[in-house]
Scaffold this motif. Structure first.
Motif, PDB file in Angstrom:
ATOM      1  N   SER A  15       0.225  -5.287  77.505  1.00  0.00           N
ATOM      2  CA  SER A  15       1.674  -5.179  77.269  1.00  0.00           C
ATOM      3  C   SER A  15       2.094  -3.721  77.120  1.00  0.00           C
ATOM      4  O   SER A  15       3.126  -3.299  77.661  1.00  0.00           O
ATOM      5  CB  SER A  15       2.072  -5.978  76.034  1.00  0.00           C
ATOM      6  OG  SER A  15       1.825  -7.352  76.239  1.00  0.00           O
ATOM      7  N   GLN A  16       1.298  -2.935  76.390  1.00  0.00           N
ATOM      8  CA  GLN A  16       1.586  -1.506  76.248  1.00  0.00           C
ATOM      9  C   GLN A  16       1.534  -0.818  77.610  1.00  0.00           C
ATOM     10  O   GLN A  16       2.390   0.021  77.931  1.00  0.00           O
ATOM     11  CB  GLN A  16       0.580  -0.853  75.301  1.00  0.00           C
ATOM     12  CG  GLN A  16       0.726  -1.268  73.872  1.00  0.00           C
ATOM     13  CD  GLN A  16      -0.426  -0.762  73.005  1.00  0.00           C
ATOM     14  OE1 GLN A  16      -1.140   0.166  73.370  1.00  0.00           O
ATOM     15  NE2 GLN A  16      -0.606  -1.393  71.850  1.00  0.00           N
ATOM     16  N   PHE A  17       0.538  -1.179  78.408  1.00  0.00           N
ATOM     17  CA  PHE A  17       0.403  -0.630  79.757  1.00  0.00           C
ATOM     18  C   PHE A  17       1.667  -0.898  80.573  1.00  0.00           C
ATOM     19  O   PHE A  17       2.216  -0.004  81.214  1.00  0.00           O
ATOM     20  CB  PHE A  17      -0.829  -1.243  80.433  1.00  0.00           C
ATOM     21  CG  PHE A  17      -0.979  -0.872  81.876  1.00  0.00           C
ATOM     22  CD1 PHE A  17      -1.640   0.285  82.246  1.00  0.00           C
ATOM     23  CD2 PHE A  17      -0.471  -1.685  82.876  1.00  0.00           C
ATOM     24  CE1 PHE A  17      -1.777   0.636  83.589  1.00  0.00           C
ATOM     25  CE2 PHE A  17      -0.604  -1.348  84.213  1.00  0.00           C
ATOM     26  CZ  PHE A  17      -1.262  -0.188  84.574  1.00  0.00           C
ATOM     27  N   VAL A  18       2.136  -2.140  80.541  1.00  0.00           N
ATOM     28  CA  VAL A  18       3.315  -2.535  81.312  1.00  0.00           C
ATOM     29  C   VAL A  18       4.560  -1.783  80.838  1.00  0.00           C
ATOM     30  O   VAL A  18       5.335  -1.259  81.649  1.00  0.00           O
ATOM     31  CB  VAL A  18       3.522  -4.066  81.240  1.00  0.00           C
ATOM     32  CG1 VAL A  18       4.898  -4.468  81.751  1.00  0.00           C
ATOM     33  CG2 VAL A  18       2.426  -4.787  82.014  1.00  0.00           C
ATOM     34  N   VAL A  19       4.756  -1.697  79.528  1.00  0.00           N
ATOM     35  CA  VAL A  19       5.945  -1.015  78.989  1.00  0.00           C
ATOM     36  C   VAL A  19       5.928   0.462  79.388  1.00  0.00           C
ATOM     37  O   VAL A  19       6.942   1.003  79.857  1.00  0.00           O
ATOM     38  CB  VAL A  19       6.026  -1.179  77.454  1.00  0.00           C
ATOM     39  CG1 VAL A  19       7.043  -0.239  76.842  1.00  0.00           C
ATOM     40  CG2 VAL A  19       6.348  -2.623  77.102  1.00  0.00           C
ATOM     41  N   ILE A  20       4.791   1.112  79.245  1.00  0.00           N
ATOM     42  CA  ILE A  20       4.717   2.534  79.590  1.00  0.00           C
ATOM     43  C   ILE A  20       4.883   2.736  81.093  1.00  0.00           C
ATOM     44  O   ILE A  20       5.531   3.692  81.530  1.00  0.00           O
ATOM     45  CB  ILE A  20       3.403   3.155  79.065  1.00  0.00           C
ATOM     46  CG1 ILE A  20       3.488   3.241  77.540  1.00  0.00           C
ATOM     47  CG2 ILE A  20       3.149   4.517  79.668  1.00  0.00           C
ATOM     48  CD1 ILE A  20       2.256   3.726  76.859  1.00  0.00           C
ATOM     49  N   LEU A  21       4.354   1.826  81.894  1.00  0.00           N
ATOM     50  CA  LEU A  21       4.530   1.913  83.348  1.00  0.00           C
ATOM     51  C   LEU A  21       6.006   1.770  83.716  1.00  0.00           C
ATOM     52  O   LEU A  21       6.524   2.515  84.559  1.00  0.00           O
ATOM     53  CB  LEU A  21       3.693   0.843  84.049  1.00  0.00           C
ATOM     54  CG  LEU A  21       3.523   0.969  85.553  1.00  0.00           C
ATOM     55  CD1 LEU A  21       2.792   2.252  85.921  1.00  0.00           C
ATOM     56  CD2 LEU A  21       2.747  -0.230  86.091  1.00  0.00           C
ATOM     57  N   LEU A  22       6.695   0.847  83.065  1.00  0.00           N
ATOM     58  CA  LEU A  22       8.132   0.676  83.318  1.00  0.00           C
ATOM     59  C   LEU A  22       8.930   1.921  82.902  1.00  0.00           C
ATOM     60  O   LEU A  22       9.821   2.364  83.626  1.00  0.00           O
ATOM     61  CB  LEU A  22       8.662  -0.559  82.591  1.00  0.00           C
ATOM     62  CG  LEU A  22       8.251  -1.909  83.165  1.00  0.00           C
ATOM     63  CD1 LEU A  22       8.662  -3.035  82.224  1.00  0.00           C
ATOM     64  CD2 LEU A  22       8.862  -2.106  84.547  1.00  0.00           C
ATOM     65  N   ILE A  23       8.604   2.470  81.750  1.00  0.00           N
ATOM     66  CA  ILE A  23       9.286   3.691  81.293  1.00  0.00           C
ATOM     67  C   ILE A  23       9.028   4.832  82.269  1.00  0.00           C
ATOM     68  O   ILE A  23       9.948   5.572  82.650  1.00  0.00           O
ATOM     69  CB  ILE A  23       8.848   4.072  79.861  1.00  0.00           C
ATOM     70  CG1 ILE A  23       9.340   3.027  78.858  1.00  0.00           C
ATOM     71  CG2 ILE A  23       9.349   5.465  79.490  1.00  0.00           C
ATOM     72  CD1 ILE A  23       8.757   3.181  77.469  1.00  0.00           C
ATOM     73  N   SER A  24       7.792   4.968  82.704  1.00  0.00           N
ATOM     74  CA  SER A  24       7.431   6.023  83.652  1.00  0.00           C
ATOM     75  C   SER A  24       8.206   5.891  84.959  1.00  0.00           C
ATOM     76  O   SER A  24       8.770   6.870  85.468  1.00  0.00           O
ATOM     77  CB  SER A  24       5.925   5.976  83.920  1.00  0.00           C
ATOM     78  OG  SER A  24       5.568   6.892  84.919  1.00  0.00           O
ATOM     79  N   HIS A  25       8.252   4.675  85.503  1.00  0.00           N
ATOM     80  CA  HIS A  25       9.005   4.457  86.736  1.00  0.00           C
ATOM     81  C   HIS A  25      10.501   4.692  86.521  1.00  0.00           C
ATOM     82  O   HIS A  25      11.183   5.225  87.404  1.00  0.00           O
ATOM     83  CB  HIS A  25       8.758   3.050  87.290  1.00  0.00           C
ATOM     84  CG  HIS A  25       7.416   2.887  87.912  1.00  0.00           C
ATOM     85  ND1 HIS A  25       6.935   3.714  88.897  1.00  0.00           N
ATOM     86  CD2 HIS A  25       6.438   1.976  87.687  1.00  0.00           C
ATOM     87  CE1 HIS A  25       5.731   3.336  89.257  1.00  0.00           C
ATOM     88  NE2 HIS A  25       5.393   2.285  88.531  1.00  0.00           N
ATOM     89  N   GLY A  26      10.991   4.309  85.353  1.00  0.00           N
ATOM     90  CA  GLY A  26      12.397   4.548  85.039  1.00  0.00           C
ATOM     91  C   GLY A  26      12.724   6.036  84.983  1.00  0.00           C
ATOM     92  O   GLY A  26      13.734   6.486  85.538  1.00  0.00           O
ATOM     93  N   LEU A  27      11.874   6.813  84.320  1.00  0.00           N
ATOM     94  CA  LEU A  27      12.079   8.263  84.249  1.00  0.00           C
ATOM     95  C   LEU A  27      12.013   8.902  85.634  1.00  0.00           C
ATOM     96  O   LEU A  27      12.823   9.774  85.970  1.00  0.00           O
ATOM     97  CB  LEU A  27      11.038   8.906  83.329  1.00  0.00           C
ATOM     98  CG  LEU A  27      11.254   8.739  81.835  1.00  0.00           C
ATOM     99  CD1 LEU A  27      10.053   9.229  81.053  1.00  0.00           C
ATOM    100  CD2 LEU A  27      12.519   9.472  81.397  1.00  0.00           C
ATOM    101  N   ASP A  28      11.043   8.456  86.436  1.00  0.00           N
ATOM    102  CA  ASP A  28      10.920   8.999  87.793  1.00  0.00           C
ATOM    103  C   ASP A  28      12.162   8.679  88.624  1.00  0.00           C
ATOM    104  O   ASP A  28      12.649   9.528  89.374  1.00  0.00           O
ATOM    105  CB  ASP A  28       9.665   8.461  88.481  1.00  0.00           C
ATOM    106  CG  ASP A  28       8.383   9.010  87.873  1.00  0.00           C
ATOM    107  OD1 ASP A  28       8.461  10.027  87.153  1.00  0.00           O
ATOM    108  OD2 ASP A  28       7.316   8.426  88.107  1.00  0.00           O
ATOM    109  N   GLY A  29      12.663   7.462  88.482  1.00  0.00           N
ATOM    110  CA  GLY A  29      13.870   7.076  89.208  1.00  0.00           C
ATOM    111  C   GLY A  29      15.080   7.891  88.787  1.00  0.00           C
ATOM    112  O   GLY A  29      15.868   8.354  89.633  1.00  0.00           O
ATOM    113  N   MET A  30      15.244   8.091  87.486  1.00  0.00           N
ATOM    114  CA  MET A  30      16.368   8.893  86.995  1.00  0.00           C
ATOM    115  C   MET A  30      16.220  10.342  87.439  1.00  0.00           C
ATOM    116  O   MET A  30      17.208  10.996  87.788  1.00  0.00           O
ATOM    117  CB  MET A  30      16.465   8.805  85.468  1.00  0.00           C
ATOM    118  CG  MET A  30      16.944   7.446  84.984  1.00  0.00           C
ATOM    119  SD  MET A  30      17.337   7.338  83.212  1.00  0.00           S
ATOM    120  CE  MET A  30      15.970   8.080  82.396  1.00  0.00           C
TER     121      MET A  30
END
Length: 191
Positions: free
Chosen positions: A102-117
């Protein structure tokens, strides 16, 4: 008649290279170095190798490439399979596979979100800095899961895959060049 007629059969003993590990094994130093120098792209290879080896060891039909690309949806299953194997083999490894996935998934989502922004706002240096700052956190969380995979494969320290290969050095050199270029670009943007 041969004297070997009544000799007991000789078994060919498997060497370490003959034994198929059920999961991809890697040492902490190698994992962290490759993860950081490739800006996390090593994750695609990591996920692919884990599912490829699991497929070979278990005989279950699956597409390791698809599971690597969609690791967001398959990491819980990967860690669950590792935990099942640890218990089945009577081993003990203190980890919380569901929580780590779950931590892996949340951090992956945050990372992709930051990259997108960052892609939408290329002039915002702070988004780039946040994305880079998240990288070691993502590496540490992912390696905690890797420790469980190593334990399930019977090599808790990842000693069987601790040495860097020539292809690793190529990717490390490319990554180091990219890091230098990025840091130089950030430094000149600040000034």
């Amino acid at each position: 008649m041969s004297d070997k007629t009544y000799a007991p059969p000789q078994a060919r003993l498997a060497t370490a290279s003959d034994v198929q590990r059920p999961f991809y094994v890697v040492s902490k130093t190698k994992f962290m170095t490759l993860f950081m120098l490739t800006f996390g792209l090593y994750l695609l290879y990591w996920a692919y190798k884990n599912w490829q080896q699991f497929k070979q060891a278990s005989g279950q039909p699956m597409w390791p490439i698809a599971r690597a690309i969609f690791m967001l949806f398959y990491t819980h299953a990967l860690y669950r399979e590792a935990n099942t194997l640890i218990k089945k083999n009577g081993r003990r490894h203190d980890w919380l596979p569901w929580d780590l996935a779950s931590q892996f998934v949340v951090i992956l989502l945050i990372s992709h979100g930051l990259d997108g922004m960052s892609n939408r706002h290329p002039d915002n240096l702070w988004l780039d800095i946040a994305s880079v700052a998240l990288l070691p956190i993502q590496a540490l969380v992912t390696f905690k899961g890797q420790r469980g995979l190593n334990a399930a494969a019977g090599d808790p320290q990842g000693e069987s895959n601790a040495r860097f290969t020539p292809i690793n050095y190529v990717f490390m050199a490319l990554g180091a060049t990219l890091w230098c270029t990025m840091l130089y670009s950030m430094a000149t943007t600040v000034n």
